[in-house]
Write a protein that holds these residues in place. Structure first.
Motif, PDB file in Angstrom:
ATOM      1  N   UNK A  51       0.854  -1.188   0.000  1.00 48.12           N
ATOM      2  CA  UNK A  51       0.000   0.000   0.000  1.00 48.12           C
ATOM      3  C   UNK A  51       0.888   1.235   0.000  1.00 48.12           C
ATOM      4  N   UNK A  52       0.397   2.294  -0.604  1.00 41.69           N
ATOM      5  CA  UNK A  52       1.144   3.548  -0.718  1.00 41.69           C
ATOM      6  C   UNK A  52       0.259   4.720  -0.311  1.00 41.69           C
ATOM      7  N   UNK A  53       0.713   5.482   0.651  1.00 41.24           N
ATOM      8  CA  UNK A  53       0.038   6.723   1.024  1.00 41.24           C
ATOM      9  C   UNK A  53       0.996   7.889   0.788  1.00 41.24           C
ATOM     10  N   UNK A  54       0.493   8.921   0.148  1.00 45.73           N
ATOM     11  CA  UNK A  54       1.295  10.104  -0.157  1.00 45.73           C
ATOM     12  C   UNK A  54       0.915  11.221   0.802  1.00 45.73           C
ATOM     13  N   UNK A  55       1.907  11.931   1.306  1.00 51.72           N
ATOM     14  CA  UNK A  55       1.642  13.124   2.110  1.00 51.72           C
ATOM     15  C   UNK A  55       1.893  14.347   1.238  1.00 51.72           C
ATOM     16  N   UNK A  56       0.809  15.062   0.946  1.00 46.20           N
ATOM     17  CA  UNK A  56       0.765  16.254   0.105  1.00 46.20           C
ATOM     18  C   UNK A  56       0.971  15.910  -1.372  1.00 46.20           C
ATOM     19  N   UNK A  57       0.380  16.744  -2.223  1.00 48.48           N
ATOM     20  CA  UNK A  57       0.609  16.600  -3.677  1.00 48.48           C
ATOM     21  C   UNK A  57       0.791  18.004  -4.251  1.00 48.48           C
ATOM     22  N   UNK A  58       2.035  18.426  -4.274  1.00 49.78           N
ATOM     23  CA  UNK A  58       2.376  19.759  -4.742  1.00 49.78           C
ATOM     24  C   UNK A  58       2.480  19.832  -6.259  1.00 49.78           C
ATOM     25  N   UNK A  59       3.021  20.915  -6.767  1.00 49.20           N
ATOM     26  CA  UNK A  59       3.047  21.140  -8.218  1.00 49.20           C
ATOM     27  C   UNK A  59       3.915  20.155  -8.989  1.00 49.20           C
ATOM     28  N   UNK A  62       2.981  15.047 -10.492  1.00 51.52           N
ATOM     29  CA  UNK A  62       3.018  14.191 -11.684  1.00 51.52           C
ATOM     30  C   UNK A  62       4.430  13.682 -11.940  1.00 51.52           C
ATOM     31  N   UNK A  63       5.396  14.587 -11.914  1.00 50.08           N
ATOM     32  CA  UNK A  63       6.792  14.222 -12.165  1.00 50.08           C
ATOM     33  C   UNK A  63       7.291  13.220 -11.122  1.00 50.08           C
ATOM     34  N   UNK A  64       6.890  13.416  -9.882  1.00 53.47           N
ATOM     35  CA  UNK A  64       7.318  12.521  -8.805  1.00 53.47           C
ATOM     36  C   UNK A  64       6.742  11.117  -8.978  1.00 53.47           C
ATOM     37  N   UNK A  65       5.477  11.036  -9.352  1.00 51.80           N
ATOM     38  CA  UNK A  65       4.844   9.729  -9.542  1.00 51.80           C
ATOM     39  C   UNK A  65       5.481   8.971 -10.709  1.00 51.80           C
ATOM     40  N   UNK A  66       5.787   9.688 -11.777  1.00 49.23           N
ATOM     41  CA  UNK A  66       6.408   9.042 -12.936  1.00 49.23           C
ATOM     42  C   UNK A  66       7.830   8.607 -12.597  1.00 49.23           C
ATOM     43  N   UNK A  67       8.573   9.455 -11.924  1.00 47.99           N
ATOM     44  CA  UNK A  67       9.963   9.113 -11.572  1.00 47.99           C
ATOM     45  C   UNK A  67      10.033   7.851 -10.719  1.00 47.99           C
ATOM     46  N   UNK A  68       9.103   7.717  -9.762  1.00 53.02           N
ATOM     47  CA  UNK A  68       9.109   6.567  -8.856  1.00 53.02           C
ATOM     48  C   UNK A  68       8.281   5.394  -9.386  1.00 53.02           C
ATOM     49  N   UNK A  69       7.727   5.555 -10.587  1.00 53.36           N
ATOM     50  CA  UNK A  69       6.913   4.497 -11.205  1.00 53.36           C
ATOM     51  C   UNK A  69       5.813   4.009 -10.255  1.00 53.36           C
ATOM     52  N   UNK A  70       5.090   4.951  -9.676  1.00 54.09           N
ATOM     53  CA  UNK A  70       4.008   4.618  -8.747  1.00 54.09           C
ATOM     54  C   UNK A  70       2.768   4.236  -9.550  1.00 54.09           C
ATOM     55  N   UNK A  71       2.309   3.006  -9.387  1.00 54.47           N
ATOM     56  CA  UNK A  71       1.174   2.487 -10.143  1.00 54.47           C
ATOM     57  C   UNK A  71      -0.151   2.623  -9.401  1.00 54.47           C
ATOM     58  N   UNK A  72      -0.087   2.806  -8.089  1.00 47.24           N
ATOM     59  CA  UNK A  72      -1.330   2.942  -7.320  1.00 47.24           C
ATOM     60  C   UNK A  72      -1.040   3.667  -6.017  1.00 47.24           C
ATOM     61  N   UNK A  73      -2.021   4.400  -5.546  1.00 52.94           N
ATOM     62  CA  UNK A  73      -1.946   4.995  -4.221  1.00 52.94           C
ATOM     63  C   UNK A  73      -3.231   4.665  -3.472  1.00 52.94           C
ATOM     64  N   UNK A  74      -3.118   4.597  -2.160  1.00 52.82           N
ATOM     65  CA  UNK A  74      -4.273   4.276  -1.323  1.00 52.82           C
ATOM     66  C   UNK A  74      -4.886   5.508  -0.669  1.00 52.82           C
ATOM     67  N   UNK A  95      -4.992   8.051 -11.189  1.00 54.62           N
ATOM     68  CA  UNK A  95      -5.260   7.073 -10.138  1.00 54.62           C
ATOM     69  C   UNK A  95      -6.762   6.846 -10.001  1.00 54.62           C
ATOM     70  N   UNK A  96      -7.535   7.915 -10.167  1.00 56.65           N
ATOM     71  CA  UNK A  96      -8.987   7.773 -10.139  1.00 56.65           C
ATOM     72  C   UNK A  96      -9.512   6.925 -11.284  1.00 56.65           C
TER      73      UNK A  96
END
Length: 260
Positions: A51-59, A62-74, A95-96
């Motif tokens: 499971x993955x939980x993100x704290x804050x989603x700043x500007x 998108x770049x952060x999710x692609x860099x870390x290859x995050x496929x899902x967040x909870x 993700x939605x």
């Protein structure tokens, strides 16, 4: 009492509100060749048991999710409503598409800010089909909750005069944008394995810990390890600053992974 989990922290971004380097900057750090001196806006991902939980989603979300290859967040837990912490909210859409409603954990004040800035997300009639879809889950510093068998303790700190939240996940705590904290809230941060806290720069700042204040805070709480984040280029070069830190204190950098 939650079952002990092996928790991993991924530093998605470790920079201050302008990022590092800052646009138009002529500071020497802006020209550094060290990748650790390139900092996106501050955010972390907390992971355990797939499971993955993100704290804050700043500007830079998108770049952060692609860099870390995050496929899902909870879910996304918000600290406060400043732009460097919410400006990537629209980018949760993919993700939605996969999971339906994305849980967001927010105080009443942060929810109102999101509703004002992203009104199209919260409408109930004639909603644009590809707009983000969210499930709103209220949080406050007065109530501990659980996420997938991990205890989460919200911690209220003051960002200047603005009350904001940090979060403790079992024995890992993330406290960003802090200037002051009450004795009652500080008690929530005892016996930590890992403390992550703002260390903005060397000079004092009106609404953030500078490095001297951060190190005093760490010395008082005595975590096993501590990591400084929300860093300005004014702090200096990563390699040079880290040499000056106590043995159990480190500068975080984008992409760093840390476990308990």
């Amino acid at each position: 009492m939650s079952k002990k989990k092996q928790i991993k922290v991924t530093f998605l971004g470790t920079g201050t509100s302008t990022g590092v380097p800052m646009i138009t900057s002529n500071h020497p750090v802006a020209f550094s060749k060290d990748f650790r001196d390139k900092r996106l806006r501050s955010s972390i991902m907390i992971s355990w048991d797939n499971v993955n939980y993100v704290i804050d989603c700043g500007p830079d979300f998108r770049q952060q999710m692609i860099r870390e290859n995050v496929q899902s967040i909870n879910g996304i837990l918000f600290t406060h409503e400043h732009s460097d912490h919410i400006a990537g909210f629209d980018d949760i859409r993919p993700f939605g598409f996969r999971m339906g409603k994305v849980p967001i954990y927010v105080t009443d004040r942060v929810l109102k800010a999101l509703q004002k800035r992203y009104d199209y997300v919260f409408v109930t009639e004639n909603k644009y089909p590809s707009a983000p879809t969210v499930e709103v889950i209220p949080v406050s510093h007065k109530k501990v909750f659980e996420l997938n068998e991990v205890t989460v303790t919200p911690v209220e700190v003051l960002h200047g005069s603005l009350p904001i939240l940090g979060y403790r996940f079992d024995n890992i705590a993330y406290i960003t944008d802090i200037k002051t904290i009450s004795i009652e809230e500080k008690i929530k941060l005892q016996n930590l394995d890992v403390l992550i806290v703002t260390g903005l720069r060397k000079e004092p700042h009106a609404t953030h810990f500078n490095i001297e204040e951060a190190l005093a805070f760490i010395k008082e709480l005595k975590p096993k390890k501590a990591y400084l984040t929300h860093i300005s280029e004014l702090l200096g070069f990563h390699e040079e600053v880290e040499k000056e830190l106590p043995n159990n204190v480190f500068l975080a950098y984008d992409g760093l992974n840390v476990s308990e």
